[in-house]
Design an enzyme around this catalytic site. Structure first.
Site, PDB file in Angstrom:
ATOM      1  N   THR A 218      -2.520  70.418  11.648  1.00 37.18           N
ATOM      2  CA  THR A 218      -1.669  69.250  11.451  1.00 37.18           C
ATOM      3  C   THR A 218      -1.889  68.729  10.036  1.00 37.18           C
ATOM      4  O   THR A 218      -2.686  69.291   9.280  1.00 37.18           O
ATOM      5  CB  THR A 218      -2.008  68.137  12.466  1.00 37.18           C
ATOM      6  N   CYS A 219      -1.218  67.624   9.679  1.00 33.85           N
ATOM      7  CA  CYS A 219      -1.379  67.082   8.332  1.00 33.85           C
ATOM      8  C   CYS A 219      -2.794  66.554   8.100  1.00 33.85           C
ATOM      9  O   CYS A 219      -3.255  66.471   6.961  1.00 33.85           O
ATOM     10  CB  CYS A 219      -0.361  65.974   8.076  1.00 33.85           C
ATOM     11  N   ASN A 220      -3.496  66.206   9.183  1.00 30.09           N
ATOM     12  CA  ASN A 220      -4.826  65.619   9.035  1.00 30.09           C
ATOM     13  C   ASN A 220      -5.973  66.558   9.365  1.00 30.09           C
ATOM     14  O   ASN A 220      -7.127  66.231   9.130  1.00 30.09           O
ATOM     15  CB  ASN A 220      -4.963  64.368   9.921  1.00 30.09           C
TER      16      ASN A 220
ATOM     17  N   SER B 192      -8.604  60.718  15.589  1.00 32.28           N
ATOM     18  CA  SER B 192      -7.464  60.648  14.671  1.00 32.28           C
ATOM     19  C   SER B 192      -7.667  59.575  13.605  1.00 32.28           C
ATOM     20  O   SER B 192      -8.484  58.654  13.761  1.00 32.28           O
ATOM     21  CB  SER B 192      -6.183  60.340  15.455  1.00 32.28           C
TER      22      SER B 192
ATOM     23  N   GLU C 133      -3.784  57.534  18.482  1.00 29.67           N
ATOM     24  CA  GLU C 133      -2.385  57.969  18.294  1.00 29.67           C
ATOM     25  C   GLU C 133      -2.064  59.087  19.292  1.00 29.67           C
ATOM     26  O   GLU C 133      -2.887  59.965  19.560  1.00 29.67           O
ATOM     27  CB  GLU C 133      -2.142  58.388  16.848  1.00 29.67           C
TER      28      GLU C 133
ATOM     29  N   ALA D 263      12.891  50.162  -0.010  1.00 33.15           N
ATOM     30  CA  ALA D 263      13.182  51.516   0.483  1.00 33.15           C
ATOM     31  C   ALA D 263      11.988  52.438   0.296  1.00 33.15           C
ATOM     32  O   ALA D 263      12.135  53.654   0.181  1.00 33.15           O
ATOM     33  CB  ALA D 263      14.407  52.076  -0.234  1.00 33.15           C
ATOM     34  N   GLY D 264      10.787  51.851   0.302  1.00 29.84           N
ATOM     35  CA  GLY D 264       9.573  52.645   0.135  1.00 29.84           C
ATOM     36  C   GLY D 264       9.066  53.211   1.462  1.00 29.84           C
ATOM     37  O   GLY D 264       9.744  53.157   2.489  1.00 29.84           O
TER      38      GLY D 264
END
Length: 430
Positions: A49-51, A110, A115, A191-192
């Protein structure tokens, strides 16, 4: 159970290294096959995963050398020098590995405690490994148990109930003001990344009418397209306020974008229908005096931080409850393994006994076929079987007696169901 969990995550390595060790979905099947051939493992599942990137494996031999072989495979597969991973990887074995797998699946390991997405990601990793035929009998027992305990953690604790991000906390406040979010209109200013996360949470909570206001229209449109929203410029905010039930702002402006006058005018046009305003920006986007108006519910980033901190404490408390559930789950699994060991031992003992029986029976049948006396043949058969069944236990009990192992003699007494009320003492001499 030569189980190992080896990998790197957000706590052990920076994103620059994590992304180099990550497996793309299209790589996974090939990687699992490669690991089975070259990593010294009998079974393997990979979670990426991304982590985190983690390799769960049943080692052919549980040793330091086997761990290093698996690590070397991971480095080699991604063409990374082994030295770059040495200070950033972790490895857990046996019970610790099982504990870690349940913690990961439950969301307890996590970046955002509790999560829920990781549960599905772990299940997908297992399914992919099954399809790649890198799962055998041990993982077919281990992973369903991991999922069962993790599900119990999720259902028996409130580990994932309270929001622990500012963006989600901002959206959660909406439920306190509006009973049905699907009937509300949201105005997002900025819009960040934070506004994008807010838009996602709003959409997931049933808000379909969203307007994105930004200094540049191009960026506003880019974000709006992802959520079926409308894009406008900051100059159009006063007009948009009239129909906005929820206003959430997060810009880099050094001066307030929304003043008391503009909000007062919007309230009059709305006939004083309430507006929830959440200002996540620092410096603030909404003038402090706006909070003095009736029918305006204004929250700042400090208010949200207090909510997030309280919810983090709540999740940490629930995590302690989860630890007890995990400990019980691991103990239950170990008991299951012991039961499997007993079954296997009994199978082996029965097979050995049946083999001895068949040999002696064949001898007896040959003697009967030659015409020997049946009574003598049967008597000899019974004697031979008794001697064979007694031989190995007799030798081992004599060894135990010489070694002073009274516990083994006592245990054998129970095992064989001996009728004497008084168990023998190996120290007794006749």
């Amino acid at each position: 159970m030569a189980l190992i969990a080896l990998g790197i995550n957000h706590k052990s390595a920076q994103v620059a290294l994590r992304e180099r060790v990550a497996f793309a979905p299209e790589q996974m099947s090939e990687a699992l096959t490669d690991a089975m051939q070259d990593a010294g493992v009998n079974e393997v599942v990979i979670l990426s995963t991304c982590n985190r990137t983690e390799v769960f494996a049943i080692l052919a031999v549980d040793s330091v050398e086997a761990e290093q072989q698996l690590l070397a495979w991971l480095a080699g597969y991604h063409h990374i020098p082994l030295t770059e991973l040495n200070d950033h990887y972790y490895a857990y074995h046996e019970q610790q590995a099982l504990h870690h797998m349940i913690q990961v699946t439950s969301g307890l390991d996590s970046m955002v405690l509790g999560e829920p997405q990781i549960f599905g990601q772990m299940k997908s990793a297992f399914v992919v490994a099954q399809e790649a035929e890198s799962v055998g009998s041990e993982f077919s027992r281990i992973f369903p148990h991991v999922f069962s305990v993790a599900k119990k953690v999720r259902t028996d604790t409130a580990i994932g109930e309270n929001p622990v991000s500012v963006a989600y906390a901002a959206v959660s406040l909406s439920h306190h003001i509006f009973s049905d979010l699907s009937k509300t209109r949201a105005l997002l200013v900025g819009a960040g990344e934070t506004v994008e996360l807010v838009a996602r949470h709003l959409s997931e909570n049933g808000v379909n009418d969203i307007v994105v206001a930004n200094r540049t229209l191009g960026r506003a449109r880019e974000l709006a397209q992802r959520f079926g929203a409308e894009a406008v410029l900051l100059s159009e905010i006063p007009e948009q306020l009239i129909n906005a039930d929820i206003v959430i702002t997060s810009t880099a402006s050094q001066l307030p974008i929304l003043g008391k006058g503009a909000v007062e005018h919007a309230l009059k046009m709305r006939k004083h229908r309430p507006i929830l305003m959440v200002d996540i920006a620092v410096p603030r986007d909404i003038e402090e005096q706006v909070g003095e108006l009736d029918d305006i519910y204004l929250y700042t980033v400090d208010d949200l931080t207090e909510i997030v901190d309280e919810n983090k404490r709540s999740r940490e408390s629930e995590a302690r409850k989860a630890d007890k559930i995990i400990a019980a789950g691991i103990e239950n699994y170990l008991q299951q393994l012991k039961s499997l060991n007993v079954v296997e031992t009994l199978k082996q003992y029965r097979s050995q006994s049946e083999q001895a029986r068949d040999i002696e029976l064949e001898k007896a049948l040959k003697l009967l076929a030659k015409g020997d006396d049946a009574e003598q043949v049967l008597t000899q058969l019974a004697r031979n079987l008794t001697n064979k069944f007694m031989h190995k236990p007799s030798i081992e009990m004599k060894k135990a007696s010489v070694a002073g192992r009274e516990d083994l003699i006592s245990w054998a007494h129970d095992l064989f169901g001996l009728a004497s009320d008084e168990k023998p003492n190996v120290n007794d001499k006749e």
